[in-house]
Write a protein that holds these residues in place. Structure first.
Motif, PDB file in Angstrom:
ATOM      1  N   TYR A 284       0.649  -1.192   0.024  1.00 31.98           N
ATOM      2  CA  TYR A 284      -0.016  -0.100   0.034  1.00 31.98           C
ATOM      3  C   TYR A 284       0.784   1.203   0.110  1.00 31.98           C
ATOM      4  O   TYR A 284       0.248   2.342   0.030  1.00 31.98           O
ATOM      5  CB  TYR A 284      -0.946  -0.088   1.224  1.00 31.98           C
ATOM      6  CG  TYR A 284      -1.818  -1.263   1.442  1.00 31.98           C
ATOM      7  CD1 TYR A 284      -3.123  -1.239   0.466  1.00 31.98           C
ATOM      8  CD2 TYR A 284      -1.657  -2.160   2.284  1.00 31.98           C
ATOM      9  CE1 TYR A 284      -3.865  -2.398   0.460  1.00 31.98           C
ATOM     10  CE2 TYR A 284      -2.407  -3.158   2.392  1.00 31.98           C
ATOM     11  CZ  TYR A 284      -3.761  -3.353   1.371  1.00 31.98           C
ATOM     12  OH  TYR A 284      -4.542  -4.575   1.436  1.00 31.98           O
ATOM     13  N   GLY A 285       2.263   1.029  -0.016  1.00 29.66           N
ATOM     14  CA  GLY A 285       2.924   2.258   0.053  1.00 29.66           C
ATOM     15  C   GLY A 285       3.650   2.474   1.311  1.00 29.66           C
ATOM     16  O   GLY A 285       3.335   2.279   2.174  1.00 29.66           O
ATOM     17  N   ALA A 286       4.664   3.583   1.334  1.00 36.21           N
ATOM     18  CA  ALA A 286       5.522   3.658   2.278  1.00 36.21           C
ATOM     19  C   ALA A 286       4.687   4.427   3.456  1.00 36.21           C
ATOM     20  O   ALA A 286       4.943   4.218   5.022  1.00 36.21           O
ATOM     21  CB  ALA A 286       6.789   4.576   2.136  1.00 36.21           C
ATOM     22  N   PHE A 287       3.669   5.365   3.174  1.00 41.91           N
ATOM     23  CA  PHE A 287       2.972   6.027   4.268  1.00 41.91           C
ATOM     24  C   PHE A 287       2.486   5.019   5.210  1.00 41.91           C
ATOM     25  O   PHE A 287       2.273   5.272   6.454  1.00 41.91           O
ATOM     26  CB  PHE A 287       2.091   6.848   3.422  1.00 41.91           C
ATOM     27  CG  PHE A 287       1.081   7.792   4.561  1.00 41.91           C
ATOM     28  CD1 PHE A 287       1.470   8.558   5.265  1.00 41.91           C
ATOM     29  CD2 PHE A 287      -0.389   7.279   4.944  1.00 41.91           C
ATOM     30  CE1 PHE A 287       0.915   9.362   6.271  1.00 41.91           C
ATOM     31  CE2 PHE A 287      -1.028   7.909   5.798  1.00 41.91           C
ATOM     32  CZ  PHE A 287      -0.600   8.926   6.473  1.00 41.91           C
ATOM     33  N   LEU A 288       1.663   4.097   4.826  1.00 38.77           N
ATOM     34  CA  LEU A 288       0.764   3.122   5.684  1.00 38.77           C
ATOM     35  C   LEU A 288       1.827   2.349   6.458  1.00 38.77           C
ATOM     36  O   LEU A 288       1.673   1.729   7.673  1.00 38.77           O
ATOM     37  CB  LEU A 288      -0.042   2.252   4.677  1.00 38.77           C
ATOM     38  CG  LEU A 288      -1.150   1.495   5.632  1.00 38.77           C
ATOM     39  CD1 LEU A 288      -1.982   2.175   6.324  1.00 38.77           C
ATOM     40  CD2 LEU A 288      -2.025   0.456   4.576  1.00 38.77           C
ATOM     41  N   GLY A 289       3.008   2.047   5.723  1.00 36.46           N
ATOM     42  CA  GLY A 289       3.867   1.185   6.272  1.00 36.46           C
ATOM     43  C   GLY A 289       4.602   1.947   7.785  1.00 36.46           C
ATOM     44  O   GLY A 289       4.701   1.344   8.856  1.00 36.46           O
ATOM     45  N   HIS A 290       4.787   3.269   7.558  1.00 36.26           N
ATOM     46  CA  HIS A 290       5.303   3.920   8.738  1.00 36.26           C
ATOM     47  C   HIS A 290       4.273   4.347   9.609  1.00 36.26           C
ATOM     48  O   HIS A 290       4.596   4.435  10.879  1.00 36.26           O
ATOM     49  CB  HIS A 290       5.961   5.355   8.201  1.00 36.26           C
ATOM     50  CG  HIS A 290       7.228   5.223   7.348  1.00 36.26           C
ATOM     51  ND1 HIS A 290       7.628   4.613   6.229  1.00 36.26           N
ATOM     52  CD2 HIS A 290       8.517   5.339   8.002  1.00 36.26           C
ATOM     53  CE1 HIS A 290       8.791   4.580   5.917  1.00 36.26           C
ATOM     54  NE2 HIS A 290       9.421   4.948   6.956  1.00 36.26           N
ATOM     55  N   LEU A 291       2.991   4.446   9.146  1.00 42.57           N
ATOM     56  CA  LEU A 291       2.113   4.838   9.944  1.00 42.57           C
ATOM     57  C   LEU A 291       1.934   3.497  10.879  1.00 42.57           C
ATOM     58  O   LEU A 291       1.432   3.767  12.166  1.00 42.57           O
ATOM     59  CB  LEU A 291       0.747   4.787   9.239  1.00 42.57           C
ATOM     60  CG  LEU A 291      -0.405   5.515   9.992  1.00 42.57           C
ATOM     61  CD1 LEU A 291      -0.313   6.914  10.442  1.00 42.57           C
ATOM     62  CD2 LEU A 291      -1.816   5.574   9.045  1.00 42.57           C
ATOM     63  N   PHE A 292       1.887   2.472  10.337  1.00 38.71           N
ATOM     64  CA  PHE A 292       1.699   1.218  11.437  1.00 38.71           C
ATOM     65  C   PHE A 292       2.961   1.169  12.282  1.00 38.71           C
ATOM     66  O   PHE A 292       2.541   0.749  13.529  1.00 38.71           O
ATOM     67  CB  PHE A 292       1.686  -0.146  10.511  1.00 38.71           C
ATOM     68  CG  PHE A 292       1.691  -1.374  11.212  1.00 38.71           C
ATOM     69  CD1 PHE A 292       0.236  -1.656  11.895  1.00 38.71           C
ATOM     70  CD2 PHE A 292       2.653  -1.929  11.684  1.00 38.71           C
ATOM     71  CE1 PHE A 292       0.130  -3.078  12.524  1.00 38.71           C
ATOM     72  CE2 PHE A 292       2.615  -3.352  12.462  1.00 38.71           C
ATOM     73  CZ  PHE A 292       1.437  -3.633  12.817  1.00 38.71           C
ATOM     74  N   LEU A 293       3.987   1.430  11.980  1.00 37.96           N
ATOM     75  CA  LEU A 293       5.120   1.543  12.831  1.00 37.96           C
ATOM     76  C   LEU A 293       4.986   2.630  13.993  1.00 37.96           C
ATOM     77  O   LEU A 293       5.284   2.115  15.307  1.00 37.96           O
ATOM     78  CB  LEU A 293       6.368   1.739  12.140  1.00 37.96           C
ATOM     79  CG  LEU A 293       7.038   0.647  11.256  1.00 37.96           C
ATOM     80  CD1 LEU A 293       8.386   1.183  10.460  1.00 37.96           C
ATOM     81  CD2 LEU A 293       7.208  -0.521  12.043  1.00 37.96           C
ATOM     82  N   VAL A 294       4.510   3.705  13.720  1.00 40.02           N
ATOM     83  CA  VAL A 294       3.806   4.597  14.755  1.00 40.02           C
ATOM     84  C   VAL A 294       3.074   3.983  15.758  1.00 40.02           C
ATOM     85  O   VAL A 294       2.958   4.158  16.966  1.00 40.02           O
ATOM     86  CB  VAL A 294       3.244   5.788  13.989  1.00 40.02           C
ATOM     87  CG1 VAL A 294       2.744   6.598  15.142  1.00 40.02           C
ATOM     88  CG2 VAL A 294       4.240   6.431  13.313  1.00 40.02           C
ATOM     89  N   GLY A 295       1.960   2.951  15.380  1.00 37.95           N
ATOM     90  CA  GLY A 295       1.024   2.482  16.005  1.00 37.95           C
ATOM     91  C   GLY A 295       1.920   1.466  16.981  1.00 37.95           C
ATOM     92  O   GLY A 295       1.530   1.086  18.123  1.00 37.95           O
TER      93      GLY A 295
END
Length: 429
Positions: A284-295
């Protein structure tokens, strides 16, 4: 039209009595956020990746189990005006000894595990620093934030972390476009071949630690200390665990939709969450990957803060009670001498374990004690909530005794399973 002054005064009094009942954002959210750590997210994720939605019903059952246990602990505290440790003293000396040994050994190993989990998330987001150094920084920041024991600030900070977890974890689940028909089908109880241990883990293990008992102390810090708060406690507890249930279901959805359907396998432990972030990035792209890491970071750090604050309160009560420190003495409370001593115990000795890679014997001792804390809590609540110390109105009904009895039996089985796993390194397994 005139209103009798007595009636008017009565109405005003009723409004005053009812208003605080609906201030429901509080200790329940704290205990739920503390209990749902990275390890719990991994357990749910792996269950979803291996069995799809088949064990969704077990995750929902786990939420109900936690509601029952935390409600029991809160009911004991509000009905008697006593802490859960005072209840354990009433149960017998064995309970005091068990808790004393448990809280010391568990704190040492958990401190290292919690800091490592948060360090792993930070390293994935900011890879310039090694995991163990990020972990140590995490411990120091967590200790500083709870050092003075100010509950109001602590609760607000936990609420922010829960908000971050909700947006990121639930957002990741929504992004996978789950099949609603399969989700509903997962609510039908069934145990696939080879799924018995995972079923028990979801029903009993996710979000279940010593912090369930810390709820009593957070109630007192909030100012909810009498039976007058019983109704709001129950609403607070149920609402918070519904939120935690949404987290668990969201992770199972991600596992089922993103991994089970495509046959992707992840590593065990919190490293699996880092791998999942990579899968999300690819899909889904880098944004969602990083967003999940923040979670992932929010989930791990909320557990650090919750344990550093709540279990330190429990330790302070334990030491003060054993030493017969009078009620109202500053050493008993948040920010007192005993509280700060345990904050330091959670922070600095575990740093040595981070450098030594956690000796096997300590991990085994942690596993043995930890595996039986939940049945210990269930059994002691069963005893306490039927005792004469509790006013008759607030004692267990017959059906509650049956529920707690079944929960205790389930945790005994789960504890035995965890005990075998913990002893495997010493037996060459």
């Amino acid at each position: 039209m005139t209103v009798d002054k007595g009636v008017e005064a009565g109405l005003q009094h009723q409004v005053t009595e009812e208003r605080p009942r609906w201030r429901v954002v509080g200790p329940g959210l704290v205990v739920a956020a503390t209990g749902i750590g990275a390890g719990d997210l991994v357990a749910t994720l792996v269950a979803g990746s291996r069995f799809g939605y088949a064990l969704l019903w077990a995750a929902v059952l786990g939420v109900v189990v936690k509601i029952a246990l935390v409600e029991g602990a809160g009911r004991w505290s509000l009905a008697t005006g006593r802490t859960i440790f005072e209840g354990w003293r009433q149960v017998g000396r064995w309970a005091v000894v068990y808790f004393g040994v448990y809280v010391v050994v568990w704190g040492l190993s958990y401190g290292a595990a919690a800091m490592s989990s948060t360090g792993l998330a930070l390293n994935a987001l900011l890879p310039g620093l090694d995991v163990r150094w990020w972990a140590m920084i995490t411990g120091l920041v967590g200790a500083a934030l709870v050092w003075f024991g100010r509950y109001g600030f602590f609760e607000k900070l936990m609420a922010v972390l829960v908000g971050v977890m909700f947006v990121t974890v639930v957002g990741s689940a929504v992004a996978t476009l789950p099949n609603l028909g399969e989700v509903l089908g997962g609510l039908v109880p069934r145990i696939p071949d080879g799924a018995a241990v995972y079923t028990l883990g979801l029903a009993g293990g996710v979000g279940g630690t010593i912090t369930l008992a810390a709820y009593c102390y957070w109630l007192a810090e909030k100012g909810w200390t009498t039976p007058r708060w019983m109704r709001v406690m129950r609403i607070d507890n149920a609402a918070a665990y519904v939120v935690s249930g949404i987290f668990v279901i969201a992770m199972l959805v991600v596992g089922a939709e993103l991994l089970y359907s495509s046959g992707v396998a992840l590593a065990d432990g919190e490293g699996g969450l880092v791998e999942l972030a990579g899968v999300l990035t690819d899909r889904y792209g880098a944004f969602l990957g990083h967003l999940f890491l923040v979670g992932f970071l929010a989930s791990s750090f909320s557990s650090v803060l919750g344990v550093w604050h709540g279990v330190s309160l429990m330790f302070a009560d334990f030491v003060a009670s054993v030493r017969d420190v009078p009620a109202g003495d500053p050493r008993r409370g948040a920010g007192g001498r005993y509280y700060k001593a345990y904050v330091l115990w959670l922070t600095f000795p575990p740093m040595l374990l981070l450098l030594l890679d956690r000796p096997v014997a300590l991990v085994v001792a942690y596993g043995v004690l930890g595996a039986f804390f939940m049945p210990f809590l269930a059994v002691t609540l069963l005893v306490l909530l039927n005792s004469r110390t509790v006013p008759r109105r607030w004692r267990n009904r017959a059906w509650l005794n049956v529920v707690l009895g079944l929960v205790a039996a389930m945790f005994v089985v789960l504890g035995a399973t965890e005990l075998v796993k913990a002893a495997a390194p010493l037996l060459g397994g």
